[in-house]
Design an enzyme around this catalytic site. Structure first.
Site, PDB file in Angstrom:
ATOM      1  N   ARG B 296       3.798  15.967   6.448  1.00 10.94           N
ATOM      2  CA  ARG B 296       3.194  14.647   6.259  1.00 10.94           C
ATOM      3  C   ARG B 296       2.629  14.104   7.558  1.00 10.94           C
ATOM      4  O   ARG B 296       1.579  13.455   7.564  1.00 10.94           O
ATOM      5  CB  ARG B 296       4.219  13.684   5.651  1.00 10.94           C
ATOM      6  CG  ARG B 296       4.369  13.928   4.172  1.00 10.94           C
ATOM      7  CD  ARG B 296       5.413  13.086   3.474  1.00 10.94           C
ATOM      8  NE  ARG B 296       5.413  13.473   2.051  1.00 10.94           N
ATOM      9  CZ  ARG B 296       6.311  13.092   1.147  1.00 10.94           C
ATOM     10  NH1 ARG B 296       7.316  12.306   1.499  1.00 10.94           N
ATOM     11  NH2 ARG B 296       6.210  13.492  -0.098  1.00 10.94           N
ATOM     12  N   TYR B 440      -2.660  15.631  -1.018  1.00 16.07           N
ATOM     13  CA  TYR B 440      -1.550  16.592  -0.861  1.00 16.07           C
ATOM     14  C   TYR B 440      -0.393  16.060  -0.015  1.00 16.07           C
ATOM     15  O   TYR B 440      -0.490  15.009   0.569  1.00 16.07           O
ATOM     16  CB  TYR B 440      -2.020  17.980  -0.467  1.00 16.07           C
ATOM     17  CG  TYR B 440      -2.777  18.237   0.817  1.00 16.07           C
ATOM     18  CD1 TYR B 440      -2.832  17.365   1.878  1.00 16.07           C
ATOM     19  CD2 TYR B 440      -3.448  19.459   0.942  1.00 16.07           C
ATOM     20  CE1 TYR B 440      -3.511  17.685   3.030  1.00 16.07           C
ATOM     21  CE2 TYR B 440      -4.143  19.787   2.105  1.00 16.07           C
ATOM     22  CZ  TYR B 440      -4.164  18.895   3.143  1.00 16.07           C
ATOM     23  OH  TYR B 440      -4.835  19.218   4.284  1.00 16.07           O
ATOM     24  N   GLU B 441       0.701  16.784  -0.032  1.00 15.66           N
ATOM     25  CA  GLU B 441       1.949  16.322   0.593  1.00 15.66           C
ATOM     26  C   GLU B 441       2.408  14.978   0.032  1.00 15.66           C
ATOM     27  O   GLU B 441       2.929  14.132   0.767  1.00 15.66           O
ATOM     28  CB  GLU B 441       1.811  16.221   2.112  1.00 15.66           C
ATOM     29  CG  GLU B 441       1.422  17.494   2.817  1.00 15.66           C
ATOM     30  CD  GLU B 441       2.284  18.676   2.437  1.00 15.66           C
ATOM     31  OE1 GLU B 441       3.439  18.476   2.051  1.00 15.66           O
ATOM     32  OE2 GLU B 441       1.781  19.807   2.504  1.00 15.66           O
ATOM     33  N   GLY B 442       2.240  14.798  -1.255  1.00 13.00           N
ATOM     34  CA  GLY B 442       2.625  13.530  -1.877  1.00 13.00           C
ATOM     35  C   GLY B 442       1.429  12.602  -1.908  1.00 13.00           C
ATOM     36  O   GLY B 442       1.032  12.067  -0.875  1.00 13.00           O
ATOM     37  N   GLN B 447       3.600   7.901  -1.739  1.00 13.07           N
ATOM     38  CA  GLN B 447       4.037   7.425  -0.418  1.00 13.07           C
ATOM     39  C   GLN B 447       4.426   5.949  -0.512  1.00 13.07           C
ATOM     40  O   GLN B 447       5.432   5.519   0.058  1.00 13.07           O
ATOM     41  CB  GLN B 447       2.928   7.594   0.627  1.00 13.07           C
ATOM     42  CG  GLN B 447       2.391   9.011   0.777  1.00 13.07           C
ATOM     43  CD  GLN B 447       3.425   9.995   1.283  1.00 13.07           C
ATOM     44  OE1 GLN B 447       4.380   9.620   1.981  1.00 13.07           O
ATOM     45  NE2 GLN B 447       3.284  11.256   0.907  1.00 13.07           N
TER      46      GLN B 447
END
Lengths: 596, 596
Positions: B296, B440-442, B447
């Site tokens: 992240r 991506y990555e959440g 978030q």
């Protein structure tokens, strides 16, 4: 693959219940536009757009246009047949004078259909859209002979049109243009020069292409006062209307672009091509503005249109995609997970898009109706007011609706998570396609300057005062109604911000034009928010009227909630816009160019 | 073709004058990071990124990755050689423990270099970036044997890494994952299942690929508490570290995406592949979080990085492009037109991007320094506070910096008008590449939920209170200084909005979690604005100190103006965010799902 359903019910609500087009039956063409006929037109347009244009959107993007060694350009598979269907259905001439083969219906109907076409397939819709713009300039400024030669064919969609302004060194600043026109002995001109970014400049969709070209007649004054507009047909047309020799204009290359792949964006080379002066010499910009204003409304509609189709697909996904659980407890405990639409942030996102779409559609149709009044009313005062409002709103429509429309495609794409980034799902194409609308027909920063520098002060601020009067009249008239209070009250606050901002600009822009320019973008958006908020006020009022009249459909409750969301969450941005523009130009202009 | 210049001076200013890394000389590796060494590292990194990676960015986008019939994947021309150069330069191991072949320098240096690499070539930088994330998980949770087998090769960039989480039916909601792990007699596991959206899942850039894979051991509990993490090497590794047989994992297809074309996004099929459990059984999510948090921060940096390179190219264009005249009179009367940088709205746009970039860079390095302290300090209290702040800020960094970074690429593209839409100019690639970072990555909505639902209430709000204390201490300490007043005064207002919003969320989120979720996105952005504003406060303070110490360079005046722009024009958005979130969930949740 994405899907699309034309928002016919909402258009019908706007035309009948909000704008009451039946009240304008005295305008040419409006008496024919009975509710039944309008329903039939919208329904046929919806079928065409859903069934013919939309299925070609994704394949058109993938395939793109191909330029061959001989300069000819092939559009993607299916486009030729679709264009034939579109043309034969009479869709280009929906609001064109019957004298030239059109149906003479109100422009507001044509604008509604234009949204459907752009939602279904933006790159396709540009071909007829540009033709309609060129036709408008021809009908306004062309000679009777020119109209006789070109108008019916263009109305029929057999010949398509383009507008040729930009050159490599000259986009916004048309005064720099170099393309030259040398008078021939026969009264025509030999046009020589290079134009770039010419949408639909070359293709295989029509028998002929009618280019409207800005050029400078030899010896004309420098700058914008020496520019003339010419008709340059791809194939010469003889007195009988038959196509003759190929003219000296050709496509030198096509651009590889971020989106609208299915529309050919051409470098056009003019090598002594035969051109016919349209309108007066050196008054070309004036003639071009007819086309540009038409085109700006078309581009405005594109912002809305892509936002609408993106919304529909994001909402469908959010209802279907099972992932996680509602924070307040499982909503579908029998399934592995709840659909993501249970999540407040997903709904916030969808409502943000939808609250814009419905207000933007109202704003476009309200403006199109003003265009009808401005062109067709017998009453000079009404014509003047409608023209004032249309002129004032054109940069706001173009700048704000394409900005927000694009942002909404990004929001809609986000709803699909990783799938939103994959071509197959089609959401990323909406983002790429919508992006162009912020740029062409005058980049949005130019729209903001046009608003602040020209439209606002014009005629002593007559247009802006008329709009303020209309909105504040609406507020005064409705705010005592408790059901309307959530709309009218917040609209009053927003209007107050706009009035303060207008005053600030007038006072500080006089002292230093950089103050007005530094705040122009925020001002344009502030104005757009108020206009959209006003549309929500009108829609809420009409909805409450339907409710009072006994309409118990779900659409009533839904519309009031969507509107309330707009007033609560979106409209308050006016305050921020006011605060920003009030900071003026000092900081913005403080640095030397080399510090950037 | 776009250009890039690594912002070495600004990084140096941040490390030395703002964050004073020399004060942390007691942390492992910091004593080695002398100003001279850091200068040399940054300068070498800049050269590599400008000279090797950036020239492959546009060609990599055009060429993309190709999957062959045998499942192998070829990266674009030049990538293999660039990876070799990057690996041999030791860039993957900049902050890795020397025990595993790294240089042991502070992570904050590595983060700065990561920005350069992502500006130069985001799709390329993902390959080493993901390797660094996988390595971090391995070093934290792996057994000594696992570290001995893989760590040095990954540090050297000879073997690259991936993270395998997503499955077709399961993205955010990892509890749904189905990939199964069946114990083998020898203590290994047979992994079977399908993973999608696996960045760098297959390629030709390293001798081996070390996949970290989430799977469910047969008989494990349902949901997230039954997920374990496995190492699945593409090629088996024998006791001597030699590569052996091909493992049962292969790339089934690669995705066609909006951007990052040069990074292979793979469907990975696991057919009884041999996997090695990493960390404890059923605690895989815990181990994965190390990697995810690292990733992240990496993605955060991408948002900044693309915004930076887009800014540089937009500013260059604005200085060069001649078009129109300044409103206050011609600035270059000898030329046909003035450069467009004379226009306030162009400057407003550029300053909006730049004011973000500088603050975002500070925010990233401030966070990276907190990561160093959290991992390397001998003082438990300092470790705890740093870890609290890093945990709190991770969703804000990721959500806000990637949102604003993307928006800035759109703004920068707009500066080029029509050219911004054409592939050749490279600006549209920045938009397409930056877009993935929001997903991506959440996805950023996740978030926001992580912030409001987990990070905010954790430990009774200890982290958020620590941050409020730090910022309000800074304000109190500086606002009496007249030169700091424009910064401190506006920061105090913004902090007040954040505190009100936090209180509102605590009070109303308890009553109904939908209230917190409906405001989560606005809260995340409100928090991000305050954090960026605080960074501008710190940068202004350090700049004024340099000025007081006799620095008369242009950079001093420029930085103060850019900072002032941020405080005046960008920071006041906190008020709007507060107003929005305070409207709660009622309207947002009012509609049934089928009404959307």
């Amino acid at each position: 693959m994405p899907s699309y359903q034309a928002p016919i019910d909402h258009v019908r609500f706007l035309l009948n219940d909000v704008f009451h087009i039946e009240r304008h039956a005295n305008l040419a063409g409006f008496a024919d536009a009975t509710p039944d006929l309008v329903d039939a037109v919208l329904s046929e347009a919806g079928k065409l757009c859903e069934g013919v244009l939309q299925p070609l959107n994704q394949s058109g993007d993938r395939e793109g246009c191909v330029r061959h060694a001989d300069g000819s350009v092939t559009t993607p598979k299916g486009f030729k047949a679709a264009m034939k269907t579109y043309a034969e259905g009479g869709w280009l001439g929906l609001s064109v004078d019957p004298e030239f083969g059109g149906q003479g219906l109100p422009y507001v109907i044509s604008a509604a259909v234009g949204e459907f076409a752009n939602s279904a397939n933006l790159a396709f819709a540009m071909y007829p859209g540009l033709t309609q713009g060129a036709l408008a300039a021809l009908l306004t400024h062309g000679s009777p002979e020119q109209k006789a030669t070109y108008a019916a064919k263009m109305t029929a969609g057999e010949w398509l049109g383009t507008m040729n302004l930009t050159e490599p060194h000259c986009g916004t600043d048309l005064g720099l243009l170099k393309t030259k026109a040398v008078p021939n002995a026969d009264g025509t001109y030999a046009i020589t020069g290079q134009k770039i970014f010419i949408s639909a400049g070359e293709h295989d969709l029509g028998e002929n292409i009618i280019h409207l070209v800005l050029a400078r007649i030899e010896g004309a004054p420098a700058g914008v006062k020496g520019i003339s507009l010419f008709i340059v047909p791809k194939f010469m047309v003889d007195a009988a209307g038959k196509l003759g020799a190929r003219n000296g204009v050709s496509c030198g290359s096509i651009e590889h672009k971020m989106g609208i792949h299915a529309n050919s964006t051409c470098v056009m080379n003019y090598d002594g091509a035969t051109g016919f002066l349209i309108g007066e010499a050196n008054r070309g910009l004036n003639a071009m503005f007819v086309m540009m204003n038409e085109a700006r409304l078309g581009v405005t509609t594109q912002g809305l249109a892509v936002s609408e189709v993106a919304y529909q697909n994001a909402a469908n996904y959010a209802r279907d995609r099972l992932q996680g659980r509602a924070l307040t407890g499982a909503k579908q405990p029998d399934k592995a997970a709840d659909p993501i639409i249970v999540h407040p942030d997903v709904r916030r996102t969808l409502l943000t898009i939808r609250a814009f779409n419905e207000a933007a559609r109202a704003f476009v149709l309200w403006s199109a109706l003003n265009s009808d009044i401005a062109h067709r009313s017998a009453d000079a005062d009404m014509r003047r007011t409608a023209d004032d409002l249309l002129g004032l709103m054109t940069p706001i429509l173009k700048g704000v609706l394409t900005d927000l429309g694009f942002e909404n495609t990004v929001r809609a794409q986000q709803m699909l998570g990783g799938h939103g980034y994959i071509e197959e799902w089609g959401m990323e194409q909406f983002v790429r396609d919508a992006r162009i609308a912020m740029i062409y027909e005058g980049a949005n920063g130019i729209q903001a300057l046009d608003l602040v520098g020209r439209k606002l002060p014009r005629d002593g601020g007559r247009a802006v005062q008329a709009f303020f009067g209309e909105v504040s009249g609406f507020v005064s008239q409705t705010e005592s109604d408790p059901a309307m209070a959530p709309f009218s009250g917040l609209l009053r606050l927003a209007l107050g911000d706009l009035q303060k901002a207008t005053l600030w600009l007038m006072q500080n822009g006089l002292a230093n034009p950089d103050n007005a320019a530094a705040g122009s973008y925020d001002y344009m958006h502030l104005f757009g928010l108020v206009a959209l908020g006003y549309m929500w006020g009108l829609m809420a009022q009409a909805t409450l009227k339907l409710k009072a009249d006994g309409d118990t459909s779900d659409a009533i409750a839904t519309r009031l909630i969507v509107g309330q969301f707009f007033m609560e969450r979106i409209l308050p941005e006016t305050r921020l816009r006011l605060a920003r523009l009030s900071t003026g130009a000092t900081t913005v202009m403080a640095l030397p160019a080399e510090a950037f």
